[in-house]
Design a protein around this motif. Structure first.
Motif, PDB file in Angstrom:
ATOM      1  N   TRP A  68      -1.203   3.050  12.736  1.00  0.00           N
ATOM      2  CA  TRP A  68      -1.988   3.106  11.492  1.00  0.00           C
ATOM      3  C   TRP A  68      -1.207   3.848  10.416  1.00  0.00           C
ATOM      4  N   GLU A  69      -0.622   4.974  10.777  1.00  0.00           N
ATOM      5  CA  GLU A  69       0.149   5.766   9.813  1.00  0.00           C
ATOM      6  C   GLU A  69       1.292   4.923   9.222  1.00  0.00           C
ATOM      7  N   GLU A  70       2.040   4.262  10.091  1.00  0.00           N
ATOM      8  CA  GLU A  70       3.162   3.432   9.642  1.00  0.00           C
ATOM      9  C   GLU A  70       2.672   2.311   8.727  1.00  0.00           C
ATOM     10  N   ALA A  71       1.607   1.639   9.151  1.00  0.00           N
ATOM     11  CA  ALA A  71       1.112   0.477   8.410  1.00  0.00           C
ATOM     12  C   ALA A  71       0.588   0.872   7.039  1.00  0.00           C
ATOM     13  N   ILE A  72      -0.184   1.930   6.976  1.00  0.00           N
ATOM     14  CA  ILE A  72      -0.783   2.343   5.700  1.00  0.00           C
ATOM     15  C   ILE A  72       0.293   2.796   4.724  1.00  0.00           C
ATOM     16  N   ASN A  73       1.275   3.549   5.214  1.00  0.00           N
ATOM     17  CA  ASN A  73       2.346   3.998   4.323  1.00  0.00           C
ATOM     18  C   ASN A  73       3.214   2.833   3.859  1.00  0.00           C
ATOM     19  N   PHE A  74       3.452   1.869   4.734  1.00  0.00           N
ATOM     20  CA  PHE A  74       4.192   0.665   4.352  1.00  0.00           C
ATOM     21  C   PHE A  74       3.436  -0.093   3.259  1.00  0.00           C
ATOM     22  N   PHE A  75       2.146  -0.271   3.451  1.00  0.00           N
ATOM     23  CA  PHE A  75       1.316  -1.013   2.500  1.00  0.00           C
ATOM     24  C   PHE A  75       1.225  -0.262   1.171  1.00  0.00           C
ATOM     25  N   ALA A  76       1.130   1.068   1.246  1.00  0.00           N
ATOM     26  CA  ALA A  76       1.082   1.882   0.020  1.00  0.00           C
ATOM     27  C   ALA A  76       2.386   1.742  -0.757  1.00  0.00           C
ATOM     28  N   ASP A  77       3.508   1.720  -0.048  1.00  0.00           N
ATOM     29  CA  ASP A  77       4.802   1.514  -0.710  1.00  0.00           C
ATOM     30  C   ASP A  77       4.818   0.177  -1.434  1.00  0.00           C
ATOM     31  N   GLN A  78       4.304  -0.861  -0.781  1.00  0.00           N
ATOM     32  CA  GLN A  78       4.287  -2.193  -1.375  1.00  0.00           C
ATOM     33  C   GLN A  78       3.463  -2.235  -2.657  1.00  0.00           C
ATOM     34  N   ASN A  79       2.459  -1.376  -2.736  1.00  0.00           N
ATOM     35  CA  ASN A  79       1.567  -1.386  -3.893  1.00  0.00           C
ATOM     36  C   ASN A  79       1.851  -0.271  -4.885  1.00  0.00           C
ATOM     37  N   ALA A 123      -5.904   5.711  -2.469  1.00  0.00           N
ATOM     38  CA  ALA A 123      -5.325   5.243  -3.735  1.00  0.00           C
ATOM     39  C   ALA A 123      -5.055   3.740  -3.695  1.00  0.00           C
ATOM     40  N   THR A 124      -4.572   3.250  -2.556  1.00  0.00           N
ATOM     41  CA  THR A 124      -4.285   1.818  -2.425  1.00  0.00           C
ATOM     42  C   THR A 124      -5.567   1.003  -2.488  1.00  0.00           C
ATOM     43  N   ALA A 125      -6.578   1.452  -1.741  1.00  0.00           N
ATOM     44  CA  ALA A 125      -7.859   0.741  -1.733  1.00  0.00           C
ATOM     45  C   ALA A 125      -8.473   0.702  -3.120  1.00  0.00           C
ATOM     46  N   SER A 126      -8.380   1.829  -3.815  1.00  0.00           N
ATOM     47  CA  SER A 126      -8.946   1.911  -5.160  1.00  0.00           C
ATOM     48  C   SER A 126      -8.222   0.971  -6.114  1.00  0.00           C
ATOM     49  N   ARG A 127      -6.900   0.914  -5.998  1.00  0.00           N
ATOM     50  CA  ARG A 127      -6.117   0.056  -6.887  1.00  0.00           C
ATOM     51  C   ARG A 127      -6.408  -1.420  -6.644  1.00  0.00           C
ATOM     52  N   LEU A 128      -6.611  -1.788  -5.385  1.00  0.00           N
ATOM     53  CA  LEU A 128      -6.824  -3.186  -5.042  1.00  0.00           C
ATOM     54  C   LEU A 128      -8.291  -3.594  -5.093  1.00  0.00           C
TER      55      LEU A 128
END
Length: 276
Positions: A68-79, A123-128
């Motif tokens: 989860w940590e890896e995935a969320i940080n990867f996705f946050a980087d993408q956004n 922050a990612t959820a809010s942005r999307l």
């Protein structure tokens, strides 16, 4: 002459007469519990995502929390979310009730995230315009795709498209006060005032009244910079068309959502003759 040995009774008397020195115990070193700095985070995973998660655990040898940590940080980087969030970053996850599952059985999964990762997720959820659970599912599948974990993910088969989109901005005290007056003057909710203000602003800048299906709904990445201590985050849930029009104006002017929203609200209040 040899010294006489003390009898047992004499020894006891001597011991009782001598002052007792308290025994100092070495202070115990208590290691701070790691879990106190972690945030319980849950998501509802569809069957395909849950199976891909199991496959990722087997392939990487990592635990569910690490993935989860890896995935969320990867996705946050993408956004475009900052790698290190500020100390006062919001960790509360948006949870739009308008998001509904599309008739699937979901697996409730919970982990504990580090503070920085939790803040990046928020922050990612809010942005999307996503709820926390939906954002976790998207992040996991994006990471699984990156790792080449077998399986496919079709968001439309899991979640129904929301009718409203969580949208926030940091408003200064003057703007917040004027919006409050506008709600009293018009009899509308804060969401209604935001909708009217954004649509009026979009009209003024030539954005189509009805945006085409599939229009961009992701707000531009906020620029880093100092924010006023008096500015406070405010959020509403915009209809899809208003959100798309807001994004269109942002892209047109190369500005962030917060900047456009603030100006749109103040222009709207000016039209209502609400004093600054």
């Amino acid at each position: 002459m040899p010294r006489a040995k003390n009898e047992p009774a004499d020894l006891a008397d001597i011991a009782a007469a001598e002052p007792q020195t308290p025994v100092r115990r070495r202070p115990m070193r208590v290691r701070e519990a790691q879990w106190v700095n972690l945030h319980v985070t849950s998501a509802r995973l569809d069957q395909d995502t849950d199976e891909r998660l199991s496959a990722a655990v087997e392939r990487t040898g990592q635990g569910v929390q690490d993935i989860w940590e890896e995935a969320i940080n990867f996705f946050a980087d993408q956004n475009g979310i900052p790698e290190e969030m500020p100390a006062n970053a919001d960790v509360k996850l948006p949870s739009p009730t308008e998001y509904r599952t599309a008739g699937q059985d979901l697996v409730h999964t919970t982990v504990r995230l580090t503070t920085n990762t939790r803040a990046r997720l928020a922050a990612t959820a809010s942005r999307l315009g996503l709820g926390g659970s939906e954002c976790v599912v998207d992040a996991l599948n994006a990471w699984f795709d990156e790792l080449g974990v077998p399986g496919e993910y079709d968001r439309d088969k899991v979640f129904e498209r929301p009718t409203l989109y969580y949208t926030g901005a940091r408003l200064d005290p003057e703007t917040r006060t004027r919006v409050t007056v506008a709600t009293e003057q018009t009899g509308k909710s804060v969401q209604g005032v935001w909708e009217d203000a954004i649509n009026a602003y979009a009209d003024h800048h030539g954005v189509p009244k009805q945006m085409p299906e599939g229009s961009e709904l992701t707000l531009p990445t906020p620029r880093r910079g100092k924010t006023s201590a008096e500015s406070k985050p405010t959020s509403v849930r915009l209809t899809e068309n208003a959100r798309a029009r807001l994004v269109a104006v942002c892209l047109q002017q190369s500005r962030t959502g917060g900047e456009v929203i603030t100006e749109a609200l103040n222009d709207y209040c000016d039209q209502l003759d609400i004093p600054r």
